[in-house]
Motif scaffolding. Structure first.
Motif, mmCIF file in Angstrom:
data_model
loop_
_atom_site.group_PDB
_atom_site.id
_atom_site.type_symbol
_atom_site.label_atom_id
_atom_site.label_comp_id
_atom_site.label_asym_id
_atom_site.label_seq_id
_atom_site.Cartn_x
_atom_site.Cartn_y
_atom_site.Cartn_z
ATOM 1 N N GLN B 33 0.836 -1.193 0.000
ATOM 2 C CA GLN B 33 0.000 0.000 0.000
ATOM 3 C C GLN B 33 0.875 1.249 0.000
ATOM 4 O O GLN B 33 1.961 1.262 0.601
ATOM 5 N N PHE B 35 0.601 5.327 1.089
ATOM 6 C CA PHE B 35 -0.172 6.262 1.889
ATOM 7 C C PHE B 35 0.432 7.660 1.762
ATOM 8 O O PHE B 35 1.636 7.814 1.567
ATOM 9 N N GLN B 37 0.679 10.922 4.249
ATOM 10 C CA GLN B 37 0.384 11.518 5.548
ATOM 11 C C GLN B 37 0.441 13.036 5.390
ATOM 12 O O GLN B 37 1.519 13.588 5.120
ATOM 13 N N GLY B 41 -1.235 15.072 9.991
ATOM 14 C CA GLY B 41 -0.982 13.741 10.523
ATOM 15 C C GLY B 41 -1.913 12.647 10.031
ATOM 16 O O GLY B 41 -1.721 11.480 10.382
ATOM 17 N N LEU B 43 -3.445 9.791 7.796
ATOM 18 C CA LEU B 43 -2.935 8.832 6.819
ATOM 19 C C LEU B 43 -4.025 8.552 5.794
ATOM 20 O O LEU B 43 -5.083 8.036 6.126
ATOM 21 N N ASN B 45 -5.157 6.693 2.256
ATOM 22 C CA ASN B 45 -4.838 5.598 1.322
ATOM 23 C C ASN B 45 -4.749 6.130 -0.100
ATOM 24 O O ASN B 45 -5.665 6.789 -0.583
ATOM 25 N N PHE B 47 -2.987 3.920 -2.826
ATOM 26 C CA PHE B 47 -3.108 2.740 -3.668
ATOM 27 C C PHE B 47 -2.917 1.474 -2.849
ATOM 28 O O PHE B 47 -2.109 1.429 -1.939
ATOM 29 N N PHE B 86 4.310 7.171 2.424
ATOM 30 C CA PHE B 86 4.774 5.892 2.968
ATOM 31 C C PHE B 86 4.386 4.742 2.051
ATOM 32 O O PHE B 86 3.279 4.693 1.518
ATOM 33 N N PHE B 101 6.253 -0.759 7.420
ATOM 34 C CA PHE B 101 6.345 0.540 6.758
ATOM 35 C C PHE B 101 7.789 0.919 6.467
ATOM 36 O O PHE B 101 8.694 0.634 7.258
ATOM 37 N N GLY B 102 7.982 1.586 5.341
ATOM 38 C CA GLY B 102 9.238 2.279 5.115
ATOM 39 C C GLY B 102 9.268 3.554 5.936
ATOM 40 O O GLY B 102 8.281 3.910 6.602
ATOM 41 N N LYS B 103 10.396 4.257 5.872
ATOM 42 C CA LYS B 103 10.540 5.464 6.679
ATOM 43 C C LYS B 103 9.954 6.703 5.999
ATOM 44 O O LYS B 103 9.929 7.775 6.592
#
Lengths: 118, 111
Positions: B33, B35, B37, B41, B43, B45, B47, B86, B101-103
């Protein structure tokens, strides 16, 4: 917004006190999750629930407990808050399904709770 | 565990410019996915895209699962695109719903 609310939205507490965060959903979603977000770490899974009274640990579960006594509410409890638990906490929901060898499990997130432990 | 790396970590664009954000992951995935942000703050969606290509307005995404990467394209950027993007994956055979999650990529779009 998938009908997710979180309460409180902001909380300041002191080290050693118990804290309970609430996630409430209105659309009968089966799975619910708690994540925390910290600078430099993205989001990390704390606990999740796959049904009423069915819960399991995530990546960073130490110091946290959860309960789900009814479909719409998922509670996250910090039994004795510590400064390392200062974070933004997000609740998420999903409805996993499988078709043949394909699975679908899109998660949707609530607005978050900012918790500060002094 | 599975590693998720996003690049670039920071990106500054002039309004109207195009950009490509990349997400590399180290293992096979069930779920991927993207996201956004926003500065408040929330989040959002963008894709759900474990494989293939999808488009939604000015945004599109492509995941090449066999090569373990996904790309997010933003065209004709607007100031409202600012925020952190993200990528998150669920490892194939891992705990259901455990999104890693990636950073993130922090995007700033200047007027």
């Amino acid at each position: 917004d998938a009908g997710i609310t979180q309460s409180p939205r902001h909380k300041v507490t002191e080290t050693g006190t118990p804290v309970t965060l609430r996630c409430h959903q209105t659309e009968n979603h089966r799975y619910m999750y708690w994540y925390r977000q910290d600078p430099g770490h993205g989001l990390r899974l704390i606990h999740y629930s796959y049904g009423v009274k069915d819960t399991d640990k995530g990546e960073v579960s130490d110091g946290y407990s959860v309960s789900r006594s009814k479909t719409e509410d998922f509670l996250l409890t910090l039994e004795s808050a510590t400064s390392s638990q200062t974070s933004v906490y997000f609740c998420a929901i999903s409805d996993p399904r499988t078709s043949g060898r394909y699975s679908y499990n899109e998660q949707f997130f609530g607005p978050g709770t900012r918790l500060t432990v002094l | 565990g599975i590693q998720v790396e996003q690049s670039p970590p920071d990106l500054i664009l002039q309004e109207g410019a195009n950009s490509t954000l990349r997400c590399n992951f180290s293992d096979s995935v069930n779920n991927l996915q993207w996201f956004h942000q926003n500065p408040w703050g929330q989040l959002i969606n963008l894709f759900y895209i474990p494989s293939g290509t999808k488009q939604n307005g000015r945004l599109s995404a492509t995941t090449v699962a066999t090569e373990r990467y996904s790309l997010l394209y933003i065209s004709s950027s607007q100031t409202t695109d600012s925020g952190v993007y993200f990528c998150a994956v669920e490892r194939y055979g891992g705990s259901q719903g455990n999104l890693i999650f990636g950073k993130g990529t922090k995007l700033s779009v200047k007027p």
